[in-house]
Design a protein around this motif. Structure first.
Motif, PDB file in Angstrom:
ATOM      1  N   ARG A  71       6.325  11.763  16.218  1.00 35.58           N
ATOM      2  CA  ARG A  71       5.399  11.896  17.344  1.00 35.58           C
ATOM      3  C   ARG A  71       4.057  11.187  17.100  1.00 35.58           C
ATOM      4  NH1 ARG A  71       5.318  16.815  14.686  1.00 35.58           N
ATOM      5  NH2 ARG A  71       3.255  17.560  14.011  1.00 35.58           N
ATOM      6  N   PHE A  72       3.842  10.739  15.866  1.00 34.98           N
ATOM      7  CA  PHE A  72       2.584  10.071  15.526  1.00 34.98           C
ATOM      8  C   PHE A  72       2.880   9.062  14.418  1.00 34.98           C
ATOM      9  CE2 PHE A  72      -2.016  10.312  14.130  1.00 34.98           C
ATOM     10  CZ  PHE A  72      -2.523   9.884  15.352  1.00 34.98           C
ATOM     11  N   SER A  73       3.735   8.085  14.757  1.00 31.91           N
ATOM     12  CA  SER A  73       4.399   7.313  13.703  1.00 31.91           C
ATOM     13  C   SER A  73       3.794   5.955  13.395  1.00 31.91           C
ATOM     14  CB  SER A  73       5.877   7.107  14.076  1.00 31.91           C
ATOM     15  OG  SER A  73       5.981   6.305  15.238  1.00 31.91           O
ATOM     16  N   GLU A  74       2.816   5.497  14.175  1.00 34.46           N
ATOM     17  CA  GLU A  74       2.279   4.161  13.951  1.00 34.46           C
ATOM     18  C   GLU A  74       1.448   4.096  12.659  1.00 34.46           C
ATOM     19  OE1 GLU A  74       2.457   1.110  16.439  1.00 34.46           O
ATOM     20  OE2 GLU A  74       4.237   2.350  16.174  1.00 34.46           O
ATOM     21  N   ILE A  75       1.787   3.152  11.801  1.00 38.19           N
ATOM     22  CA  ILE A  75       1.026   2.889  10.586  1.00 38.19           C
ATOM     23  C   ILE A  75       0.563   1.428  10.632  1.00 38.19           C
ATOM     24  CG2 ILE A  75       1.044   2.784   8.063  1.00 38.19           C
ATOM     25  CD1 ILE A  75       1.303   5.590   8.985  1.00 38.19           C
ATOM     26  N   TYR A  76      -0.692   1.206  10.281  1.00 39.40           N
ATOM     27  CA  TYR A  76      -1.241  -0.145  10.310  1.00 39.40           C
ATOM     28  C   TYR A  76      -1.028  -0.863   8.967  1.00 39.40           C
ATOM     29  CZ  TYR A  76      -3.666  -0.371  14.798  1.00 39.40           C
ATOM     30  OH  TYR A  76      -3.957  -0.456  16.142  1.00 39.40           O
ATOM     31  N   LEU A  77      -0.777  -2.162   9.070  1.00 39.53           N
ATOM     32  CA  LEU A  77      -0.685  -3.034   7.912  1.00 39.53           C
ATOM     33  C   LEU A  77      -1.917  -3.927   7.860  1.00 39.53           C
ATOM     34  CD1 LEU A  77       3.046  -4.146   8.272  1.00 39.53           C
ATOM     35  CD2 LEU A  77       2.113  -2.724   6.432  1.00 39.53           C
ATOM     36  N   LYS A  78      -2.650  -3.837   6.759  1.00 37.86           N
ATOM     37  CA  LYS A  78      -3.836  -4.658   6.561  1.00 37.86           C
ATOM     38  C   LYS A  78      -3.540  -5.724   5.507  1.00 37.86           C
ATOM     39  CE  LYS A  78      -8.540  -4.565   4.683  1.00 37.86           C
ATOM     40  NZ  LYS A  78      -9.568  -3.744   4.015  1.00 37.86           N
ATOM     41  N   PRO A  79      -3.480  -7.000   5.878  1.00 41.75           N
ATOM     42  CA  PRO A  79      -3.221  -8.049   4.890  1.00 41.75           C
ATOM     43  C   PRO A  79      -4.320  -8.107   3.819  1.00 41.75           C
ATOM     44  CG  PRO A  79      -2.876  -8.877   7.115  1.00 41.75           C
ATOM     45  CD  PRO A  79      -3.543  -7.531   7.247  1.00 41.75           C
ATOM     46  N   VAL A  80      -3.902  -8.168   2.555  1.00 38.55           N
ATOM     47  CA  VAL A  80      -4.884  -8.200   1.465  1.00 38.55           C
ATOM     48  C   VAL A  80      -4.642  -9.327   0.464  1.00 38.55           C
ATOM     49  CG1 VAL A  80      -5.463  -5.740   1.582  1.00 38.55           C
ATOM     50  CG2 VAL A  80      -3.554  -6.490   0.141  1.00 38.55           C
ATOM     51  N   ARG A  81      -3.438  -9.901   0.453  1.00 39.64           N
ATOM     52  CA  ARG A  81      -3.150 -10.996  -0.483  1.00 39.64           C
ATOM     53  C   ARG A  81      -2.054 -11.884   0.105  1.00 39.64           C
ATOM     54  NH1 ARG A  81      -5.791 -12.579  -5.160  1.00 39.64           N
ATOM     55  NH2 ARG A  81      -6.050 -10.351  -5.658  1.00 39.64           N
ATOM     56  N   VAL A  82      -2.254 -13.187   0.052  1.00 37.10           N
ATOM     57  CA  VAL A  82      -1.290 -14.148   0.589  1.00 37.10           C
ATOM     58  C   VAL A  82      -0.855 -15.105  -0.514  1.00 37.10           C
ATOM     59  CG1 VAL A  82      -0.909 -15.992   2.258  1.00 37.10           C
ATOM     60  CG2 VAL A  82      -2.308 -14.042   2.889  1.00 37.10           C
ATOM     61  N   VAL A  83       0.471 -15.327  -0.619  1.00 42.93           N
ATOM     62  CA  VAL A  83       1.007 -16.330  -1.540  1.00 42.93           C
ATOM     63  C   VAL A  83       2.097 -17.116  -0.820  1.00 42.93           C
ATOM     64  CG1 VAL A  83       0.505 -14.957  -3.592  1.00 42.93           C
ATOM     65  CG2 VAL A  83       2.760 -14.783  -2.515  1.00 42.93           C
ATOM     66  N   LYS A  84       2.501 -18.210  -1.410  1.00 43.81           N
ATOM     67  CA  LYS A  84       3.585 -19.014  -0.848  1.00 43.81           C
ATOM     68  C   LYS A  84       4.892 -18.221  -0.842  1.00 43.81           C
ATOM     69  CE  LYS A  84       4.141 -23.099  -2.534  1.00 43.81           C
ATOM     70  NZ  LYS A  84       4.246 -24.166  -3.565  1.00 43.81           N
ATOM     71  N   ASP A  85       5.727 -18.450   0.152  1.00 41.74           N
ATOM     72  CA  ASP A  85       7.049 -17.839   0.220  1.00 41.74           C
ATOM     73  C   ASP A  85       8.038 -18.737  -0.520  1.00 41.74           C
ATOM     74  OD1 ASP A  85       9.575 -16.878   0.865  1.00 41.74           O
ATOM     75  OD2 ASP A  85       8.996 -16.287   2.887  1.00 41.74           O
ATOM     76  N   PRO A  86       8.531 -18.312  -1.686  1.00 39.95           N
ATOM     77  CA  PRO A  86       9.433 -19.177  -2.457  1.00 39.95           C
ATOM     78  C   PRO A  86      10.833 -19.263  -1.871  1.00 39.95           C
ATOM     79  CG  PRO A  86       9.229 -17.062  -3.546  1.00 39.95           C
ATOM     80  CD  PRO A  86       8.273 -17.038  -2.378  1.00 39.95           C
ATOM     81  N   PHE A  87      11.148 -18.386  -0.914  1.00 40.74           N
ATOM     82  CA  PHE A  87      12.474 -18.386  -0.305  1.00 40.74           C
ATOM     83  C   PHE A  87      12.542 -19.325   0.896  1.00 40.74           C
ATOM     84  CE2 PHE A  87      11.791 -14.184  -2.238  1.00 40.74           C
ATOM     85  CZ  PHE A  87      12.826 -14.191  -3.163  1.00 40.74           C
ATOM     86  N   ARG A  88      11.573 -19.227   1.770  1.00 42.23           N
ATOM     87  CA  ARG A  88      11.563 -20.050   2.974  1.00 42.23           C
ATOM     88  C   ARG A  88      10.861 -21.392   2.764  1.00 42.23           C
ATOM     89  NH1 ARG A  88       9.964 -14.701   6.396  1.00 42.23           N
ATOM     90  NH2 ARG A  88      12.041 -14.197   7.222  1.00 42.23           N
ATOM     91  N   GLY A  89      10.020 -21.477   1.746  1.00 42.80           N
ATOM     92  CA  GLY A  89       9.309 -22.717   1.468  1.00 42.80           C
ATOM     93  C   GLY A  89       8.069 -22.878   2.331  1.00 42.80           C
ATOM     94  N   ASP A  90       7.314 -23.944   2.081  1.00 42.48           N
ATOM     95  CA  ASP A  90       6.088 -24.218   2.850  1.00 42.48           C
ATOM     96  C   ASP A  90       6.417 -24.485   4.309  1.00 42.48           C
ATOM     97  OD1 ASP A  90       4.315 -23.970   0.738  1.00 42.48           O
ATOM     98  OD2 ASP A  90       4.505 -26.066   0.137  1.00 42.48           O
TER      99      ASP A  90
END
Length: 398
Positions: free
Chosen positions: A72-91
């Motif tokens: 009934r109160f399920s929304e949780i926020y995601l706050k970005p704090v660190r970004v790195v390259k995705d080694p799976f999908r590539g640049d």
């Protein structure tokens, strides 16, 4: 053959993303769920290039499905704090590590410890705390519909006694090198501060090292390295296990030894400072710190298998049978680091790094708060929510 088809990397990523690399950015948002040990992730498509952390939006997810909220109160926020390259999908695609918050965007969600760790690191930044964490883990293979057993072990049985497997080579001794190698290269591709890897004492037990990382970096890079390891495990059809003692009996447990230093320990006279000042402080705070060093860690810290005892603090020069090892090189050079051997493999690195910095640099002023926050996260979700509602009601009436 089934696993090969289900986990075929070329099908899942490379061929299908080749034509979108120039037009969109796929951002994989990653967070710690309500177990405190597992990670979740989902993908957000950006139609513009992402150049800085500030270019990323806060996002939400269903916390009732991750044991962090009720329906009934399920929304949780995601706050970005660190970004790195995705080694799976590539640049130009990216991995985005996030903190989690309740709908007010201020109250940390269950098992979000990064915020308090970051506050401690900021207070102690002049001490320049450096870390290196040695993350041990087991590789488990499914032998039926529900049963998992270490890779290379006889089904339901046991291999030759341990010892021959440490830093081993050869088919009869080494199990899972392909996965460990893939993990190392993927972490390097992502730009993580990974320092190395080795096969460990038990068969199919491995270790990778993150560091040298300063302050909050150690927790961020460790969680992202764990995420990459789990993803590679998917492709190999292998489960990654961080239990402190996954196989009972005469087998090594899994730890996350934490190498730690400050500008003082790295300076002239640092060895004497470690021995005369820091070891007594760590001994006094041992029982409070050990609570933050991994669930079921008492099964591992028995005084055997290269460990000290759970309820006793000991240290020694070059000793691997103590709570804390002061390396011989630190003694020889008169300065350097020490190794806290107490943390279990399933630690939250934010808690351990924050506790070490707090006790050694800030007189332990936050240690009780760290334990209180951790104990709250261990409570059943319903009990947590009731406490939060009670506090919000009290605040609204003040």
């Amino acid at each position: 053959m089934t696993e090969t088809i289900e986990n075929l990397r070329d099908f899942n990523y490379y061929q299908l993303t080749k034509d979108v690399n120039k037009t969109v950015v796929l951002a994989e948002y990653i967070w710690i769920d309500g177990t405190g040990e597992s990670l979740r992730s989902k993908t957000k498509v950006y139609q513009t290039q992402i150049k800085t952390l500030e270019d990323l939006e806060w996002w939400t997810y269903d916390g009732s499905s991750t044991d962090q909220a009720v329906t009934r109160f399920s929304e949780i926020y995601l706050k970005p704090v660190r970004v790195v390259k995705d080694p799976f999908r590539g640049d130009p695609h990216i991995l985005v590590l996030c903190e989690t918050y309740l709908p007010d965007k201020k109250t940390p969600a269950r098992y979000n410890f990064r915020w308090i760790a970051n506050q401690i690191m900021e207070k102690a930044k002049d001490h320049k705390p450096w870390f290196g964490i040695e993350q041990e883990y087991f590789l488990l293979k499914r032998t039926g519909t529900t049963h998992l057993w270490p890779l290379g072990w006889p089904t339901g049985g046991f291999p030759y006694p341990q010892g021959r497997y440490y830093c081993s080579i050869g088919e009869r001794n080494n199990f899972g090198r392909a996965l460990a190698e893939a993990h190392l290269r993927a972490c390097l591709n992502a730009g993580l501060k990974i320092a190395g890897l080795n096969a460990e004492v038990a068969p199919s037990q491995w270790e990778f090292q993150i560091g040298i990382a300063e302050g909050i970096e150690i927790g961020d890079h460790m969680w992202l390295a764990r995420y990459i390891l789990e993803r590679i495990g998917e492709e190999f059809g292998i489960d990654i296990n961080y239990d402190p003692k996954p196989i009972l009996g005469d087998w090594n447990g899994s730890g996350a030894h934490c190498n730690y230093s400050t500008v003082t320990t790295r300076s002239e006279g640092g060895y004497r400072y470690i021995v005369d000042k820091l070891m007594p402080i760590l001994k006094v705070n041992h029982l409070e710190m050990i609570k933050l060093y991994g669930q079921k860690n008492e099964l591992r810290l028995t005084g055997r298998h290269e460990t000290g005892k759970y309820d006793q603090f000991t240290w020694g020069d070059g000793s691997r049978g103590c709570s804390v090892r002061v390396p011989i090189i630190t003694k020889e050079q008169g300065q350097g680091y020490f190794e806290d051997r107490r943390p279990a493999a399933n630690i939250d690195p934010y808690l351990v790094s924050a506790a070490l910095v707090d006790v050694t640099c800030l007189n332990g002023e936050h240690l009780k708060q760290l334990n209180s926050i951790f104990e709250d996260s261990l409570k059943p979700l319903g009990q947590q929510i009731f406490q939060q509602q009670k506090e919000q009601f009290q605040q609204s009436n003040e």
